[in-house]
Design an enzyme around this catalytic site. Structure first.
Site, PDB file in Angstrom:
ATOM      1  N   TYR A 109      -5.667 -12.541  32.896  1.00  0.00           N
ATOM      2  CA  TYR A 109      -6.140 -11.187  32.623  1.00  0.00           C
ATOM      3  C   TYR A 109      -6.396 -11.043  31.131  1.00  0.00           C
ATOM      4  CZ  TYR A 109      -6.104  -6.206  31.630  1.00  0.00           C
ATOM      5  OH  TYR A 109      -6.442  -4.955  31.166  1.00  0.00           O
ATOM      6  N   GLU A 197     -12.570  -5.026  30.245  1.00  0.00           N
ATOM      7  CA  GLU A 197     -11.558  -5.767  30.986  1.00  0.00           C
ATOM      8  C   GLU A 197     -12.179  -6.961  31.697  1.00  0.00           C
ATOM      9  OE1 GLU A 197      -7.763  -3.417  32.920  1.00  0.00           O
ATOM     10  OE2 GLU A 197      -9.605  -3.511  34.038  1.00  0.00           O
TER      11      GLU A 197
END
Ligand code: GDP
Ligand code: MN
Length: 389
Positions: A109, A197
């Site tokens: 991530y 993101e």
């Protein structure tokens, strides 16, 4: 404003952030052409909606050949995709992204966001990628690595190395992470983003970093600085009433309650919602019709509020500073007659020609209640909404 994954990946490409090769289609007929620039199967078909969690909702499908590809495209296009991040109705799939499938070694991530406490940009990274990062942050906060960016120096090489080591990357991979993060920081500033993101950022079978997913939120207040942002908007993904309000130039936000609020001025609208809450009620919306509230705008605002089936009471709170209260009263009455209103309307007027305005409403014979003051208006609205609920 939100971007679709494919739009975010187009931006990534412009900043040399590696993404899988892909093409978008909005009809099954476009599939053949879309495959021209792609390698052979397997491919991934990805529903383009403004929500995450698509994998869990069936919006991400790995396909092994042309037949499966065609079937997946037909099944997704025109459907409503429900994911853990949407409501029960879901979002319409008008576009799908077809990508070359990636053989995944690890899912990481990576996010760049604004830390409001630090008042700085912060890089967040985790080896627990591909899943709900909020859940990771809540249950195992130690699995989240952060680096706060000093706005004077920008992201520093040692911070990139810290994150790279924390993620367990090899030296070669850290050498890939460095330009990737620098590009992400540059994109964030240049495009006036509020969130970027990559979940997951993957390590593929060759050991290379690749942005498999992409999420970008842009700062609504900066839209005027970017001529190209307009074309990136997708009203089909937005709350229909909010999109309608935007086209009318009304500041409107859908909320959960049953008391429709029609107010001029954002501050007054907030105060009105506060009072409704204080009296034990729930506003159905925030609505600021603006300083130059005209009869026409009031009528449009009524229509907008009434298009929400939850609304069983309407509270109008207008301060006639620039506008005259008698004109507003006429606007309200015209709207009530025109819309054949079957919900009670409570009106609080104050300002220029207020007596005349109140008189007009009282003489109209319509079921419109004139309140003495704002507290009285809120009390009556909450009471009526309660009895009708
Ligand atoms: P999201 O669920 O909306 O966040 O959509 P993502 O684009 O993140 O995809 C969800 C998951 O699908 C990823 O975490 C991967 O596990 C899987 N996935 C997506 N693309 C590929 C791919 O090219 N190959 C493989 N093997 N899995 C993929
Ligand atoms: Mn994702």
């Amino acid at each position: 404003m939100n971007l679709h994954e494919y739009q975010a990946k187009d931006l990534f490409r412009r900043y040399q952030i590696p993404v899988p090769a892909g093409a978008v289609v909005s009809s099954p007929e476009e599939v053949t052409a879309a495959l021209q620039g792609l390698s052979t199967a397997p491919w991934v078909v990805k529903a383009q909606v403004h929500a995450g969690g698509r994998g869990k909702g069936g919006g991400i499908q790995v396909v092994a050949d042309d037949v499966e590809l065609g079937a997946a495209v037909v099944a997704l296009l025109g459907s409503q995709l429900v994911t853990p991040q949407t409501d029960a109705v879901g979002l319409p799939v008008n576009t799908v992204l077809i990508e070359e499938a990636t053989a995944i070694e690890r899912e990481l991530y990576l996010g760049l966001l604004i830390d409001r406490a630090e008042k700085k940009l912060v890089v967040m990274a985790s080896a627990a990628g591909g899943m709900d990062i909020e859940a990771v942050a809540a249950s195992t906060p130690d699995k989240i690595l952060t680096a706060v960016i000093d706005p004077v120096t920008g992201l520093q090489g040692y911070q990139v190395r810290d994150i790279g080591f924390g993620l367990g990357l090899s030296m070669t991979q850290i050498r890939q992470l460095h330009p990737l993060l620098m590009a992400l920081e540059r994109l964030f500033h240049e495009q006036d983003a509020s969130l970027v993101e990559i979940n997951p950022l993957v390590i593929n079978k060759n050991g290379d970093l690749l942005a498999l997913d992409a999420k970008i939120n842009l700062d609504d207040s900066a839209v005027y600085r970017h001529a190209d942002f307009q074309s990136l908007q997708d009203p089909s993904q937005e709350d229909t009433r909010e999109a309608k309000a935007q086209s009318l130039g009304l500041n409107y936000i859908t909320l959960d309650g049953n008391i429709g609020c029609l107010v001029n001025g954002a501050g007054l609208a907030m105060a009105t919602m506060d009072l409704v809450q204080l009296e034990g009620g729930k506003p159905a919306n925030f609505l600021d019709v603006g300083g130059g509230a005209t009869a026409e705008r009031v009528a449009e605002a009524f229509k907008l509020i009434l298009s929400d089936a939850k609304v069983n009471t309407i509270l109008v709170n207008i301060f006639g500073g620039i506008v005259r209260c008698d004109l507003i009263a006429e606007g309200i009455l015209a709207a009530v007659r025109q819309e054949k209103l079957d919900v009670p309307v409570i009106v609080r007027l104050e300002g220029t020609n207020v007596e005349l305005g109140k008189q007009l409403i009282a003489d109209s014979g319509l079921d419109v209640i004139v309140a003495d003051d704002l507290t009285d208006a809120a009390t009556q609205a909450v009471q009526l909404a309660g009895t009708r609920a």
